[in-house]
Design a protein around this motif. Structure first.
Motif, PDB file in Angstrom:
ATOM      1  N   VAL B 368       0.843  -1.456   0.531  1.00 57.37           N
ATOM      2  CA  VAL B 368       0.156  -0.012   0.250  1.00 57.37           C
ATOM      3  C   VAL B 368       0.763   0.631   0.091  1.00 57.37           C
ATOM      4  O   VAL B 368       0.506   2.266  -0.774  1.00 57.37           O
ATOM      5  CB  VAL B 368      -1.104   0.209   0.793  1.00 57.37           C
ATOM      6  CG1 VAL B 368      -2.065   1.526   1.593  1.00 57.37           C
ATOM      7  CG2 VAL B 368      -2.106  -1.150   1.259  1.00 57.37           C
ATOM      8  N   THR B 369       2.062   1.555   0.630  1.00 57.24           N
ATOM      9  CA  THR B 369       2.890   2.224   0.862  1.00 57.24           C
ATOM     10  C   THR B 369       3.574   2.536  -0.356  1.00 57.24           C
ATOM     11  O   THR B 369       3.467   3.671  -1.367  1.00 57.24           O
ATOM     12  CB  THR B 369       4.060   2.417   1.370  1.00 57.24           C
ATOM     13  OG1 THR B 369       4.112   1.630   2.956  1.00 57.24           O
ATOM     14  CG2 THR B 369       4.650   2.922   1.664  1.00 57.24           C
ATOM     15  N   GLN B 370       3.398   1.153  -1.150  1.00 56.84           N
ATOM     16  CA  GLN B 370       3.996   1.334  -2.895  1.00 56.84           C
ATOM     17  C   GLN B 370       3.070   2.730  -3.407  1.00 56.84           C
ATOM     18  O   GLN B 370       3.658   3.358  -4.647  1.00 56.84           O
ATOM     19  CB  GLN B 370       3.989   0.320  -3.163  1.00 56.84           C
ATOM     20  CG  GLN B 370       5.955  -0.412  -2.835  1.00 56.84           C
ATOM     21  CD  GLN B 370       5.704  -1.529  -4.672  1.00 56.84           C
ATOM     22  OE1 GLN B 370       5.635  -1.617  -5.097  1.00 56.84           O
ATOM     23  NE2 GLN B 370       6.848  -2.489  -3.400  1.00 56.84           N
ATOM     24  N   ALA B 371       1.459   1.930  -3.926  1.00 62.86           N
ATOM     25  CA  ALA B 371       0.603   2.603  -3.910  1.00 62.86           C
ATOM     26  C   ALA B 371       0.552   3.319  -3.869  1.00 62.86           C
ATOM     27  O   ALA B 371      -0.226   4.504  -5.105  1.00 62.86           O
ATOM     28  CB  ALA B 371      -1.159   1.922  -3.614  1.00 62.86           C
ATOM     29  N   VAL B 372       0.886   3.842  -2.689  1.00 61.04           N
ATOM     30  CA  VAL B 372       0.465   6.089  -2.197  1.00 61.04           C
ATOM     31  C   VAL B 372       1.468   6.598  -2.907  1.00 61.04           C
ATOM     32  O   VAL B 372       1.600   7.626  -3.447  1.00 61.04           O
ATOM     33  CB  VAL B 372       0.428   5.867  -0.328  1.00 61.04           C
ATOM     34  CG1 VAL B 372       0.798   7.343  -0.341  1.00 61.04           C
ATOM     35  CG2 VAL B 372      -0.540   5.498  -0.180  1.00 61.04           C
ATOM     36  N   ALA B 373       3.060   5.953  -3.146  1.00 62.91           N
ATOM     37  CA  ALA B 373       4.271   7.028  -3.431  1.00 62.91           C
ATOM     38  C   ALA B 373       3.246   6.783  -5.063  1.00 62.91           C
ATOM     39  O   ALA B 373       4.241   7.946  -5.538  1.00 62.91           O
ATOM     40  CB  ALA B 373       5.312   6.219  -3.455  1.00 62.91           C
ATOM     41  N   MET B 374       2.623   6.117  -5.873  1.00 60.42           N
ATOM     42  CA  MET B 374       2.475   5.593  -6.809  1.00 60.42           C
ATOM     43  C   MET B 374       1.599   6.927  -7.335  1.00 60.42           C
ATOM     44  O   MET B 374       1.821   7.120  -8.517  1.00 60.42           O
ATOM     45  CB  MET B 374       2.781   4.286  -7.609  1.00 60.42           C
ATOM     46  CG  MET B 374       2.665   3.799  -8.501  1.00 60.42           C
ATOM     47  SD  MET B 374       4.940   3.528  -8.620  1.00 60.42           S
ATOM     48  CE  MET B 374       4.512   4.352 -10.758  1.00 60.42           C
ATOM     49  N   GLY B 375       1.208   6.632  -6.317  1.00 58.64           N
ATOM     50  CA  GLY B 375       0.406   7.957  -6.381  1.00 58.64           C
ATOM     51  C   GLY B 375       0.190   9.369  -6.702  1.00 58.64           C
ATOM     52  O   GLY B 375       0.124  10.525  -7.983  1.00 58.64           O
ATOM     53  N   ILE B 376       1.555   9.424  -6.125  1.00 55.40           N
ATOM     54  CA  ILE B 376       2.259  11.249  -6.407  1.00 55.40           C
ATOM     55  C   ILE B 376       2.804  11.244  -7.728  1.00 55.40           C
ATOM     56  O   ILE B 376       2.567  11.941  -8.285  1.00 55.40           O
ATOM     57  CB  ILE B 376       3.376  10.830  -5.245  1.00 55.40           C
ATOM     58  CG1 ILE B 376       2.694  11.023  -3.690  1.00 55.40           C
ATOM     59  CG2 ILE B 376       4.040  12.585  -4.902  1.00 55.40           C
ATOM     60  CD1 ILE B 376       3.936  11.037  -2.960  1.00 55.40           C
ATOM     61  N   ILE B 377       3.271   9.762  -7.682  1.00 53.01           N
ATOM     62  CA  ILE B 377       4.233   9.971  -9.869  1.00 53.01           C
ATOM     63  C   ILE B 377       3.196  10.182 -10.294  1.00 53.01           C
ATOM     64  O   ILE B 377       3.621  11.105 -11.566  1.00 53.01           O
ATOM     65  CB  ILE B 377       4.517   9.008  -9.474  1.00 53.01           C
ATOM     66  CG1 ILE B 377       6.337   8.783  -8.713  1.00 53.01           C
ATOM     67  CG2 ILE B 377       4.935   9.182 -11.041  1.00 53.01           C
ATOM     68  CD1 ILE B 377       6.843   7.216  -9.161  1.00 53.01           C
ATOM     69  N   PHE B 378       1.861   9.504 -10.325  1.00 57.17           N
ATOM     70  CA  PHE B 378       0.354   9.071 -11.198  1.00 57.17           C
ATOM     71  C   PHE B 378      -0.350  11.235 -10.968  1.00 57.17           C
ATOM     72  O   PHE B 378      -0.450  11.105 -12.313  1.00 57.17           O
ATOM     73  CB  PHE B 378      -0.367   8.709 -10.218  1.00 57.17           C
ATOM     74  CG  PHE B 378      -0.181   6.911 -11.290  1.00 57.17           C
ATOM     75  CD1 PHE B 378       1.879   7.047 -11.789  1.00 57.17           C
ATOM     76  CD2 PHE B 378      -1.348   5.676 -11.789  1.00 57.17           C
ATOM     77  CE1 PHE B 378       1.720   5.319 -12.369  1.00 57.17           C
ATOM     78  CE2 PHE B 378      -0.334   5.225 -11.573  1.00 57.17           C
ATOM     79  CZ  PHE B 378       1.090   4.555 -12.597  1.00 57.17           C
ATOM     80  N   LEU B 379      -0.371  11.515  -9.716  1.00 58.05           N
ATOM     81  CA  LEU B 379      -0.246  12.674  -9.789  1.00 58.05           C
ATOM     82  C   LEU B 379       0.476  13.735 -10.890  1.00 58.05           C
ATOM     83  O   LEU B 379      -0.312  14.824 -11.608  1.00 58.05           O
ATOM     84  CB  LEU B 379      -0.349  13.267  -8.823  1.00 58.05           C
ATOM     85  CG  LEU B 379      -1.245  13.577  -7.284  1.00 58.05           C
ATOM     86  CD1 LEU B 379      -1.099  13.683  -6.073  1.00 58.05           C
ATOM     87  CD2 LEU B 379      -2.451  13.891  -8.500  1.00 58.05           C
ATOM     88  N   SER B 380       1.620  13.436 -11.537  1.00 62.22           N
ATOM     89  CA  SER B 380       2.276  14.939 -12.469  1.00 62.22           C
ATOM     90  C   SER B 380       1.515  14.251 -13.055  1.00 62.22           C
ATOM     91  O   SER B 380       1.462  15.736 -14.922  1.00 62.22           O
ATOM     92  CB  SER B 380       4.089  13.853 -12.308  1.00 62.22           C
ATOM     93  OG  SER B 380       3.799  12.250 -13.111  1.00 62.22           O
ATOM     94  N   ILE B 381       0.826  12.888 -13.595  1.00 60.61           N
ATOM     95  CA  ILE B 381       0.354  12.677 -15.112  1.00 60.61           C
ATOM     96  C   ILE B 381      -0.944  13.417 -15.011  1.00 60.61           C
ATOM     97  O   ILE B 381      -1.359  13.523 -16.531  1.00 60.61           O
ATOM     98  CB  ILE B 381       0.426  11.095 -15.816  1.00 60.61           C
ATOM     99  CG1 ILE B 381       2.179  11.233 -15.435  1.00 60.61           C
ATOM    100  CG2 ILE B 381      -0.196  11.433 -16.415  1.00 60.61           C
ATOM    101  CD1 ILE B 381       1.718   8.982 -15.669  1.00 60.61           C
ATOM    102  N   THR B 382      -1.452  13.751 -14.097  1.00 58.96           N
ATOM    103  CA  THR B 382      -2.374  14.462 -13.931  1.00 58.96           C
ATOM    104  C   THR B 382      -2.494  15.808 -14.614  1.00 58.96           C
ATOM    105  O   THR B 382      -3.124  16.805 -15.099  1.00 58.96           O
ATOM    106  CB  THR B 382      -3.431  14.512 -13.022  1.00 58.96           C
ATOM    107  OG1 THR B 382      -3.353  13.053 -11.979  1.00 58.96           O
ATOM    108  CG2 THR B 382      -4.927  14.905 -12.937  1.00 58.96           C
ATOM    109  N   ILE B 383      -1.438  16.365 -13.729  1.00 58.02           N
ATOM    110  CA  ILE B 383      -1.038  17.306 -14.151  1.00 58.02           C
ATOM    111  C   ILE B 383      -0.452  18.338 -16.039  1.00 58.02           C
ATOM    112  O   ILE B 383      -1.097  18.385 -16.825  1.00 58.02           O
ATOM    113  CB  ILE B 383       0.429  18.488 -13.643  1.00 58.02           C
ATOM    114  CG1 ILE B 383       0.212  18.498 -12.043  1.00 58.02           C
ATOM    115  CG2 ILE B 383       0.887  19.074 -13.764  1.00 58.02           C
ATOM    116  CD1 ILE B 383      -1.196  19.788 -11.745  1.00 58.02           C
TER     117      ILE B 383
END
Lengths: 237, 687
Positions: B368-383
């Protein structure tokens, strides 16, 4: 003799936008019909339905006695309905000659292409000089001519001409209508979509006046004057 | 005199040596140009199609024992065109008038889906140690040496001859037959082609069959070049081939051929004539080691940035585009859900975190920690994609910069890892801004290709530098941070920290999109011309978006490696994987931050929860009750998400927003019905 084109209670539009509300229209062989009306009443949509570019949401489209409501665009063309669309109507990335080839080959086959091209250039020497030029680099008037020549080489049963005068100098408009007259003489029926009414009225037998997506008035061109004037606020002649 | 002779010999030898790899590039480049010319699609999946035929060829030839010729007929002459038909019929026919970016994303999806799908369907598992072979017997070992300088293998000769025949044949096809003309016409305007009485569907099906056939041919012919059966290799070769195709502005077959051949020869020449590494030239060693692998990507990047004709060469727009109902733009409003809805989402999310925090074992906490970190990376794609409407394929490089910063500053230099995360973010932001400045004249697919070139350059050259990544990465041990008395060595504590960082980042994204720059970007997404006319500078807004996106990716990358305790560049950040990130985010919704977070959860947890069937274990209470067909191959996620992009092309707002839009439409319809009922009641008539 059945009509070349018959629209029966046609409704049509684009996605959620509706443009035509129950239009009835028929064009007899060799007849010239003008469709007039102000901006945004659905003239271009009507032209597109007539040539199969837009499929009606309800109603029937009959070409030469056959039901074409669900037919594809290219089947309209093969059935003899030619369409000169509004605005740019040539393949800008192809040369003049390739543009001509594309339509001539379909009708005359590989062996007839050369003769068809020669006929086209004979009609329009200006195009012959530019045969290797990209069509996108032609002037607006020349592009319109190119589109018309394609039609002239092999007379269709019906030519749908959408706003041919749009954006052209008056002198060129004269030439375009002169060509339309020649198309008519070959026996082709015309469906002329026009905002500038006077030319269309001179050329056509009948007039269909569109208003907000449906037919407001239809009748012989000779009687169209006052209706057109009351609808569009401009004198017809 | 002797020296001069040896230089001439060296030169000649290098040229000949460059021909075989050059032919491989040329073959793929020709196929790529063919697809682009005849379908108008910038088809990244070309490499995947080539791979599919190659796999079928080896399956038939080696495992079914068909022999080379029947296997080649099956894979190249039958399967490849059928695949082309299928792709056209199922996917690209519906995208003919879609904006180029949508088709690009779909082709990326197919790039990851096709190889996995073919491998699974064919049950293809090559024996370890076996490597791809060509179509002629003893292709690798029998060599001919016509000039007495460099011996060609049979495989290389066959590939060279086929490439030459192909370029001549295709050139003739376009020059002398009506087929090529019709294909060009359909690419410009399918509707106008139909007005000429030509069926656009039939022409484009033919175009896809032809280009897919060519992909199959190239796939089988270039196979001997590789030592393993890897779809990745095919993708890499294709990126190099795009460089060759770009030399011919993507539309010229002879130039693509020449570009491919030239690239091969130039690489061979450089490798021959760079001074050998002796003590005297020790300082040249890094140059020598890095120039070679970087050549194709530098060429690709250079061509895109410095050849202005290229971007204009493509696409006269379809004059009849107006016949179709307007499509939605890639970038658009970040949907503002109601406060209640947002609060509900937050409660759900916090609840999930609380459950994991208190209940989960170590493995799940780390996942789950990995998923959370991945979420931060994926936010960069949202931008970058959701808000700025640009497709960036180098987010993996930005994330890796964050990871490397944590490694270099936190582990090697003993700095606090959290400070290192922020510094890494700043570095990535600077790199991203510089990249975006270089690309400021470009939009659409050109940004995508240029960022891809950068990603591969980063991958091939920079990662290997000791001051960035280096060899010691494999042994990295990233320490966890300590704040005051809280020791994040405890996995649950670190999970909380990661969630907080994610929340801050998500809030940042939200504020950015609501702020001035966000509004400017949305305006640009709506209509660039209109936005310019009110004084918005597109490049400035995009540089800001790129910088923020780089920052987020790097922060996410940093958090990811701190959570994992080590930097695994190969499994976490390589370009091919970063491409998959984009696909996952796009599938779930690239416009709202929640899309990125859900995408990350799926990306990381999908394998454990669904493919290993643990979800059934939970529902049925007990590991023993998991149905026996689990675990499924992990490749299924590539297939599912890859094919998921197809629906993206039709609904660019993504899965999440689609359901939200349906909800909204339903409630609006109800409201409208109510109005009708009300007014009918007022008039005293039945509705």
């Amino acid at each position: 003799m059945s009509a070349v084109l018959e629209l029966d209670d046609v409704h049509a539009g684009y996605g959620p936008f509706r443009a035509l509300f129950g239009v009835n229209l028929s064009v007899a062989p060799g007849e010239a019909v003008a469709v007039v009306g102000s901006n945004g009443v659905g003239k271009t949509t009507l032209a597109r339905v007539a040539s199969g570019l837009v499929r009606p949401t309800s109603g029937r489209v009959v070409v030469d006695g056959n039901d074409f409501t669900r037919a594809r665009t290219f089947q309209f063309a093969r059935a003899g309905v030619a369409h000169a669309p509004e605005g740019r109507s040539t393949f800008a990335s192809l040369t003049v000659e390739e543009n001509l080839e594309l339509s001539i080959r379909r009708v005359r086959g590989n062996s007839g292409v050369r003769a068809g091209l020669d006929e086209a250039y004979e009609m329009f020497p200006a195009l012959a000089e530019r045969r290797q030029q990209l069509a996108g680099t032609l002037s607006g008037g020349q592009q319109r001519m190119l589109a018309m020549v394609r039609v002239l080489v092999d007379a269709p049963k019906l030519l749908v001409a959408d706003e041919l005068s749009l954006g052209l100098a008056p002198l060129i408009v004269e030439q375009v209508y002169e060509m339309l007259g020649r198309v008519r003489e070959t026996g082709t029926a015309l469906l002329v979509i026009e905002q500038h009414v006077s030319h269309a009225l001179k050329l056509c037998d009948r007039v269909v006046l569109l208003d907000r997506g449906s037919v407001a008035w239809a009748g012989p061109a000779s009687e169209a004057g006052e209706h057109v004037q009351s609808q569009l606020g401009v004198p017809a002649h | 005199m002797i020296l001069a002779v040896s230089v001439v010999t060296d030169f000649f030898q290098a040229v000949l040596q460059g021909v075989p790899p050059g032919t491989v590039y040329a073959l793929v480049a020709i196929g790529f140009v063919l697809t682009y010319k005849t379908s108008g699609v910038f088809n990244f999946a070309f490499g995947a199609q080539a791979f599919a035929s190659m796999v079928l060829f080896h399956k038939a030839a080696d495992e079914w024992g068909w022999g080379t010729v029947p296997a080649a007929i099956l894979s190249v002459l039958i399967f490849a065109p059928l695949l082309g038909f299928l792709l056209e019929w199922a996917v690209f026919r519906h995208l003919r008038t879609a904006p180029p970016l949508s088709t690009l994303v779909v082709s990326l999806g197919l790039t990851v889906a096709i190889p996995s799908l073919v491998t699974i369907l064919l049950d293809f598992s090559p024996k370890s140690g076996s490597s791809p072979h060509g179509v002629v017997p003893d292709g690798r070992t029998v060599r001919y040496d016509p000039f007495g300088v460099y011996p060609f293998s049979r495989d290389e000769l066959v590939a060279t001859i086929v490439a030459i025949v192909a370029v001549l044949g295709l050139a003739a096809l376009f020059r002398f037959t009506p087929v090529g003309l019709m294909m060009k016409a359909v690419v410009e305007s399918p509707r106008m082609t139909e007005l000429n009485g030509i069926s656009a569907d039939r022409v484009s099906a033919g175009a896809w069959a032809l280009s897919s056939f060519f992909a199959g041919l190239a796939g089988v012919l270039i196979a001997p070049r590789f030592t393993t059966f890897s779809a990745n290799e095919y993708f890499n070769i294709m990126v190099i081939a795009i460089a060759a195709a770009a030399v011919g502005k993507l539309v010229s077959l002879p130039w693509a051929f020449g570009g491919g051949l030239g690239l091969g020869v130039v690489i061979a020449l450089v490798s021959t004539f760079l001074p050998r590494w002796t003590d005297e030239f020790a300082w040249l060693k890094p140059v020598q080691e890095n120039v070679l692998p970087s050549i194709p990507f530098v060429v690709l990047f250079g061509v895109i940035v410095f050849v202005p004709g290229l971007r204009k060469a493509i696409g006269s727009s379809d004059p009849l585009a107006g016949v179709d109902p307007p499509r939605q733009n890639v970038a658009s409003v970040i949907t503002s859900a109601g406060w209640m809805f947002l609060a509900l989402k937050a409660v759900l999310l916090l609840g999930a975190v609380a459950v994991v925090y208190t209940q989960a074992d170590r493995t799940w906490t780390l996942l789950v920690t990995q998923a959370v970190a991945m979420g931060i990376i994926f936010l960069s794609i949202t931008i970058i994609t959701g808000l700025a409407g640009q497709i960036s394929l180098c987010q993996g490089a930005f994330a890796a910069i964050g990871a490397f910063a944590v490694y270099q500053l936190g582990e090697v230099r003993g700095m606090s890892v959290l400070v290192a995360v922020v510094i890494g973010g700043a570095i990535a932001a600077a790199v991203a801004a510089a990249l975006s400045l270089t690309l400021r004249q470009l939009t659409g697919i050109w940004v995508a290709i240029a960022t891809l070139a950068f990603a591969f350059f980063f991958d091939a050259v920079l990662v290997k530098q000791s001051w960035i990544g280096g060899d010691s990465l494999a042994r990295s041990r990233i320490p966890r941070p300590v704040i005051g008395t809280i020791d994040f060595q405890d996995d649950s504590n670190f999970l909380l920290l990661a969630v907080i960082v994610l929340a801050v980042c998500a809030l940042g994204v939200y504020l950015f999109s609501r702020g001035t720059t966000g509004r400017k970007l949305r305006a640009l997404g709506g209509s660039e011309i209109a936005a310019r006319s009110v004084g918005i500078s597109p490049s400035r807004a995009r540089v800001a978006a790129f910088a923020l996106s780089g920052f987020l990716a790097a922060v996410g990358g940093g958090m990811l490696v701190i959570g994992q305790g080590s930097v695994n560049y190969g499994t976490s950040f390589v370009p091919f994987l970063a491409l998959f990130w984009l696909i996952v985010v796009v599938t779930f919704g690239v416009r709202q931050p929640s899309g990125a977070i859900v995408a990350a959860a799926f990306f990381i947890l999908f394998e454990s929860v669904f493919l290993k069937g643990e979800i059934f274990g939970w529902i049925l209470r007990g590991e023993d009750n998991i149905p026996s067909f689990f675990p499924l191959a992990p490749d299924w996620r590539y297939i599912l998400f890859g094919l998921g992009t197809i629906q993206y092309a039709r609904h660019p707002e993504g899965v999440l927003a689609m359901s939200a839009a349906k909800r909204r439409a339903r409630s609006e319809r109800r409201a409208a019905d109510k109005v009708v009922v009300d007014s009918a009641a007022e008039l005293g008539t039945p509705a």
